[in-house]
Enzyme design. Structure first.
Site, PDB file in Angstrom:
ATOM      1  N   CYS A 157      84.018  45.088  48.690  1.00 46.47           N
ATOM      2  CA  CYS A 157      84.218  45.924  49.882  1.00 46.47           C
ATOM      3  C   CYS A 157      85.254  45.345  50.824  1.00 46.47           C
ATOM      4  O   CYS A 157      85.851  46.084  51.617  1.00 46.47           O
ATOM      5  CB  CYS A 157      82.885  46.147  50.602  1.00 46.47           C
ATOM      6  SG  CYS A 157      82.060  44.631  51.104  1.00 46.47           S
ATOM      7  N   GLU A 171      76.206  48.621  55.989  1.00 42.87           N
ATOM      8  CA  GLU A 171      77.452  47.954  55.582  1.00 42.87           C
ATOM      9  C   GLU A 171      78.092  48.862  54.557  1.00 42.87           C
ATOM     10  O   GLU A 171      77.674  48.909  53.392  1.00 42.87           O
ATOM     11  CB  GLU A 171      77.159  46.561  55.015  1.00 42.87           C
ATOM     12  CG  GLU A 171      78.400  45.686  54.940  1.00 42.87           C
ATOM     13  CD  GLU A 171      79.061  45.708  53.579  1.00 42.87           C
ATOM     14  OE1 GLU A 171      80.070  46.453  53.439  1.00 42.87           O
ATOM     15  OE2 GLU A 171      78.586  45.011  52.677  1.00 42.87           O
TER      16      GLU A 171
END
Length: 473
Positions: free
Chosen positions: A276, A242
């Site tokens: 993010c 990720e």
């Protein structure tokens, strides 16, 4: 460090932990030796031998006890998070309570890791598929959400029947330690969760080369993720990545402009923009551009910035000094390229790592802000004319994590969701990162999902068993 159920407080090498609100040293972390890493692997492998055979009901009971303990101790753990990460206390407590939901969900969903029977071509043949835990896993987690990011990986591994070695963020380590202590209190057997600290590169190289380690899960930058993925590939280890994002926000002129601007301003300053999936590249259709920019900038400028324990604070400091330097670089580039700094654009005070929430407007798509993830409280707003134009610009980067669309048209929403090259598309709200929904990106933003039933895919092997039984005479 936590190795085989034993806490280790001091080693020859130690790393300082800094309070981002003051810049002061508030503690030290032990650094794992090669012997410590070997002990962690051996401990995790021993524990795996029995943990993989524990009933999903038993594993789930431990995870649910952990969830209850996390909620009970949320304020205590949250206060420590304010000290070493910097986010406001309410945000820190909210992160812990929300993360507890992940433990509860994985506890229940682990009971539904099913195999299946496959109809055979011969009545004397039985064909069955089973799913089995891969073994010892390692995880590297970031400092922006130090409790929830670590816990997502830990509970996915444990619920699957795997054991795990966790290397948390050295910048904000208290949450990782809290997870270890609360798991012990919940009854997790020794060795199922091990915690180590030290050089991330040395730890990753050492652990990935260990034959007992079968999988790595990493959340962090694209550059480090690519390095770890190549290292995992060299040793034929499964990986979940990720990585970074640079989330486009598309506001069509039929959207509720004021409501969209208010909601997006709150999301932009959340955790000082160190998220993010933070909305970053704002594309606003020309008919709504001026109204949106004025409202959005006013809301961002009104953000109360300060120490995480102060009443009413909405945004704390950046996590470390490097982020302040990075923000200054983005703003300098914007000024040099002719963009307007609508609000913010400078650090706050000379103590700690505070930076004013910033809105940049105008300029061109050549701005660094349009091409590099700022990972801070900066948003860049630009106009667009038509659908094809904005989709081309939104999809112009190699990232593909989150994206956002605001429109009153169901047709536009449907076509935008299909056209956007991203692992996640959120329309007219912020609906990402729930325990029951998959979280992950495409392209340079990584691969694999955390959350949803997809979370278990990286922790399970698929085994096919076929058996021939002759008919009895």
């Amino acid at each position: 460090m936590l190795i085989g159920g034993r806490w280790i407080y001091e080693t020859e090498g130690q790393d300082a932990v800094i309070d981002p609100a003051s810049g002061a040293v508030i503690g030290y972390l032990p650094c794992a030796t090669d012997a410590d890493l070997a002990a962690a692997v051996a401990s995790a492998q021993r524990a795996f031998g029995s943990w993989k055979d524990r009933s999903p009901l038993d594993r789930g009971q431990i995870l649910r006890r952990f969830a209850d303990l996390a909620r009970t101790h949320a304020e205590e753990v949250g206060r420590n998070m304010v000290l070493d990460q910097g986010k406001p206390l309410a945000e820190a407590i909210g992160e812990i309570r929300f993360a507890a939901d992940h433990a509860d969900w994985h506890a229940e969903e682990a009971r539904r890791i099913y195999g299946r029977l496959i109809p055979s071509r011969d009545p004397r043949v039985q064909q069955a598929l089973t799913r089995e835990p891969v073994g010892v896993c390692i995880a590297f987690t970031p400092w922006n959400f130090p409790f929830s990011q670590a816990l997502r990986k830990v509970v996915a591994a444990l619920a699957s029947g795997c054991t795990i070695i966790l290397k948390g963020p050295a910048e904000s380590p208290s949450s990782t330690v809290a997870i270890g202590r609360l798991m012990q209190e919940a009854g997790l057997p020794d060795g199922c969760l091990n915690i180590v600290w030290g050089s991330s590169s040395h730890i990753s190289e050492t652990l990935l080369s260990a034959p007992e380690v079968k999988k790595i899960s990493f959340t962090g930058s694209v550059e480090v993720g690519k390095l770890l993925a190549s290292l995992a590939g060299r040793h034929m280890k499964r990986s979940t990545m990720e990585l970074g994002g640079h989330a486009p926000v598309i506001v069509f002129d039929d959207a509720d402009v004021e409501a969209s601007a208010d909601a997006l301003a709150a999301q932009k300053v959340r955790n000082a923009g160190q998220v993010c999936v933070s909305p970053t590249r704002f594309y606003v259709q020309t008919g709504a551009y001026d109204r949106f920019l004025a409202r959005f900038a006013d809301k961002v400028a009104a953000t109360k910035v300060g120490y995480g324990f102060a009443e009413g604070v909405q945004m704390g400091p950046l996590c470390h000094a490097r982020r302040v330097t990075a923000m200054e670089g983005f703003v300098q580039d914007a000024r040099e390229r002719g963009a307007e700094i609508v609000t913010g654009g400078s650090r706050i005070g000379d103590a700690g790592f505070f930076y004013a929430p910033t809105v940049v407007a105008g300029g061109s798509d050549a701005l660094r802000l349009m091409n590099e993830e700022p990972f801070g409280p900066i948003a860049v707003v630009a106009p667009f004319s038509g659908f094809d134009d904005v989709m081309r610009r939104a999809n112009s980067l190699p990232f593909g994590l989150a994206s956002y669309v605001f429109t009153a048209s169901s047709s536009r929403a449907q076509h935008a969701a299909k056209a956007l090259a991203a692992g996640m598309v959120s329309i007219n709200h912020f609906g990402l990162a729930l325990p029951e929904t998959p979280f992950g990106g495409i392209n340079d933003s990584g691969y694999g999902s955390e959350g949803g039933t997809e979370t278990f895919d990286g922790y399970l092997n698929t085994k096919f068993v076929t058996r021939f039984d002759a008919r009895p005479e």
